[in-house]
Design a protein around this motif. Structure first.
Motif, mmCIF file in Angstrom:
data_model
loop_
_atom_site.group_PDB
_atom_site.id
_atom_site.type_symbol
_atom_site.label_atom_id
_atom_site.label_comp_id
_atom_site.label_asym_id
_atom_site.label_seq_id
_atom_site.Cartn_x
_atom_site.Cartn_y
_atom_site.Cartn_z
ATOM 1 N N ASP A 1 0.835 -1.197 0.000
ATOM 2 C CA ASP A 1 0.000 0.000 0.000
ATOM 3 C C ASP A 1 0.866 1.241 0.000
ATOM 4 N N ILE A 2 0.761 2.049 -1.060
ATOM 5 C CA ILE A 2 1.546 3.285 -1.118
ATOM 6 C C ILE A 2 0.928 4.333 -0.198
ATOM 7 N N HIS A 3 -0.397 4.447 -0.259
ATOM 8 C CA HIS A 3 -1.131 5.386 0.594
ATOM 9 C C HIS A 3 -2.266 4.644 1.273
ATOM 10 N N ILE A 4 -2.538 5.054 2.504
ATOM 11 C CA ILE A 4 -3.732 4.581 3.207
ATOM 12 C C ILE A 4 -4.336 5.776 3.912
ATOM 13 N N THR A 5 -5.660 5.912 3.782
ATOM 14 C CA THR A 5 -6.369 6.987 4.474
ATOM 15 C C THR A 5 -7.376 6.359 5.427
ATOM 16 N N VAL A 6 -7.322 6.780 6.670
ATOM 17 C CA VAL A 6 -8.279 6.304 7.667
ATOM 18 C C VAL A 6 -8.835 7.503 8.414
ATOM 19 N N SER A 7 -9.991 7.305 9.005
ATOM 20 C CA SER A 7 -10.593 8.340 9.831
ATOM 21 C C SER A 7 -10.020 8.273 11.236
ATOM 22 N N GLU A 8 -9.922 9.416 11.864
ATOM 23 C CA GLU A 8 -9.423 9.444 13.233
ATOM 24 C C GLU A 8 -10.337 8.577 14.106
ATOM 25 N N GLY A 9 -9.710 7.752 14.931
ATOM 26 C CA GLY A 9 -10.464 6.843 15.783
ATOM 27 C C GLY A 9 -10.671 5.469 15.186
ATOM 28 N N ALA A 10 -10.470 5.349 13.884
ATOM 29 C CA ALA A 10 -10.629 4.051 13.229
ATOM 30 C C ALA A 10 -9.383 3.197 13.460
ATOM 31 N N SER A 11 -9.546 1.892 13.208
ATOM 32 C CA SER A 11 -8.409 0.987 13.356
ATOM 33 C C SER A 11 -7.547 1.036 12.103
ATOM 34 N N LEU A 12 -6.312 0.566 12.260
ATOM 35 C CA LEU A 12 -5.333 0.648 11.171
ATOM 36 C C LEU A 12 -4.570 -0.660 11.056
ATOM 37 N N GLU A 13 -4.333 -1.081 9.826
ATOM 38 C CA GLU A 13 -3.399 -2.175 9.595
ATOM 39 C C GLU A 13 -2.561 -1.842 8.371
ATOM 40 N N LEU A 14 -1.248 -1.824 8.536
ATOM 41 C CA LEU A 14 -0.310 -1.596 7.435
ATOM 42 C C LEU A 14 0.385 -2.922 7.141
ATOM 43 N N GLN B 1 3.212 -16.778 6.513
ATOM 44 C CA GLN B 1 2.801 -15.811 5.496
ATOM 45 C C GLN B 1 3.916 -14.828 5.157
ATOM 46 N N SER B 2 5.069 -14.979 5.788
ATOM 47 C CA SER B 2 6.184 -14.042 5.598
ATOM 48 C C SER B 2 5.702 -12.603 5.761
ATOM 49 N N SER B 3 4.948 -12.386 6.833
ATOM 50 C CA SER B 3 4.381 -11.054 7.034
ATOM 51 C C SER B 3 4.698 -10.509 8.413
ATOM 52 N N PHE B 4 4.654 -9.211 8.500
ATOM 53 C CA PHE B 4 4.883 -8.502 9.767
ATOM 54 C C PHE B 4 4.033 -7.247 9.705
ATOM 55 N N ASN B 5 2.731 -7.396 9.826
ATOM 56 C CA ASN B 5 1.799 -6.286 9.678
ATOM 57 C C ASN B 5 1.710 -5.453 10.943
ATOM 58 N N LEU B 6 1.581 -4.173 10.743
ATOM 59 C CA LEU B 6 1.511 -3.210 11.839
ATOM 60 C C LEU B 6 0.053 -2.838 12.077
ATOM 61 N N ARG B 7 -0.332 -2.767 13.348
ATOM 62 C CA ARG B 7 -1.726 -2.469 13.670
ATOM 63 C C ARG B 7 -1.810 -1.435 14.772
ATOM 64 N N LYS B 8 -2.940 -0.722 14.752
ATOM 65 C CA LYS B 8 -3.264 0.179 15.857
ATOM 66 C C LYS B 8 -4.780 0.216 15.963
ATOM 67 N N PRO B 9 -5.333 0.046 17.153
ATOM 68 C CA PRO B 9 -6.789 -0.050 17.287
ATOM 69 C C PRO B 9 -7.520 1.262 17.037
ATOM 70 N N SER B 10 -6.883 2.395 17.340
ATOM 71 C CA SER B 10 -7.558 3.676 17.193
ATOM 72 C C SER B 10 -6.518 4.731 16.788
ATOM 73 N N VAL B 11 -6.656 5.217 15.578
ATOM 74 C CA VAL B 11 -5.653 6.130 15.022
ATOM 75 C C VAL B 11 -5.910 7.562 15.485
ATOM 76 N N HIS B 12 -4.830 8.276 15.761
ATOM 77 C CA HIS B 12 -4.890 9.680 16.147
ATOM 78 C C HIS B 12 -4.354 10.518 14.995
ATOM 79 N N TRP B 13 -4.775 11.782 14.919
ATOM 80 C CA TRP B 13 -4.343 12.631 13.800
ATOM 81 C C TRP B 13 -2.813 12.732 13.753
#
Lengths: 119, 113
Positions: free
Chosen positions: B8-21, B71-83
């Protein structure tokens, strides 16, 4: 109390000039690195020194020459600057450790970067 | 050869939403894995790292990542994104003895108010 510092932060110069970027770390680490970040944000290692010994030398033009006067400093000198050298250059440091006879390093900590613009 | 892919080159999420990169790597042995964050005009700050042990790794600023060997993966997560999380995120693998970090191409996170 900056851990890894670089000077200057910005460097604007003409093609053909020679310039240096300095890096210092006060973390007591024994390994230091130079990375180049291009305009597309891609990061690539250039050099690494361990205890003042060159251990990584990627495919970098001879115009780039790193110098490590001591474990806490790693400078980057660039001769005959070209337009394509414009980039952000990051210095980093880490601590080597040994496990079962194998050598490896811990986390690399990065400096703030030097933005080089060649006109 | 070792490589890291951030699809993913760009990802847009709303503040407070969860995130996975997403991050996928190619490496023959057990890798050392890292996530760094770069705010505009700043250097790289370490978020978290995986060397061995528990495959779920906790980092700073409420981030976590999970190493999945199958899966040869190392995904980054955050439950609630801040600005303030808006930045460029880089996944990296320590190649060989990890003296050399191989970076992915980065994912730019944009946060909608």
């Amino acid at each position: 109390d900056t851990a890894v510092s670089q000077t200057p932060k910005y460097l604007v110069t003409q093609m053909g000039n020679d310039k240096s970027i300095k890096c210092e770390q006060n973390l007591g680490h024994d390994t230091m690195y130079w990375y180049k970040q291009d305009s597309k944000k891609f990061l690539k290692i250039m050099f690494s020194y361990n205890n003042k010994e060159l251990i990584i030398n990627e495919t970098v033009p001879n115009r780039f020459s790193p110098k490590s006067p001591d474990k806490a400093h790693l400078n980057l000198h660039i001769n005959s600057l070209e337009l394509g050298d414009s980039a952000v250059y990051f210095c980093a440091s880490s601590q080597e450790w040994r496990s079962g006879g194998a050598r490896t390093t811990d986390t690399q900590y990065f400096g703030p970067g030097t933005r080089l613009t060649v006109l | 050869a070792q490589s890291v892919t951030q699809p993913d080159i760009h990802i847009t999420v709303s503040e407070g939403a969860s995130l996975e990169l997403r991050c996928n790597y190619s490496y023959g042995a057990t890798p050392y894995l890292f996530w760094y964050v770069q705010s505009p005009g700043q250097g790289l700050q370490l978020l978290l790292k995986y060397f061995s042990g528990d495959t779920l790794v906790q980092g700073i600023k409420g981030f976590e990542a999970e190493f999945k060997r199958s899966q040869s993966s190392f995904n980054l997560r955050k439950p609630s994104v801040h600005w303030s999380d808006a930045a460029e995120y880089f996944c990296a693998v320590g190649a060989g003895s990890s003296y050399k970090l191989i970076f992915g191409s980065g994912t730019r996170l944009l946060v909608r108010p």
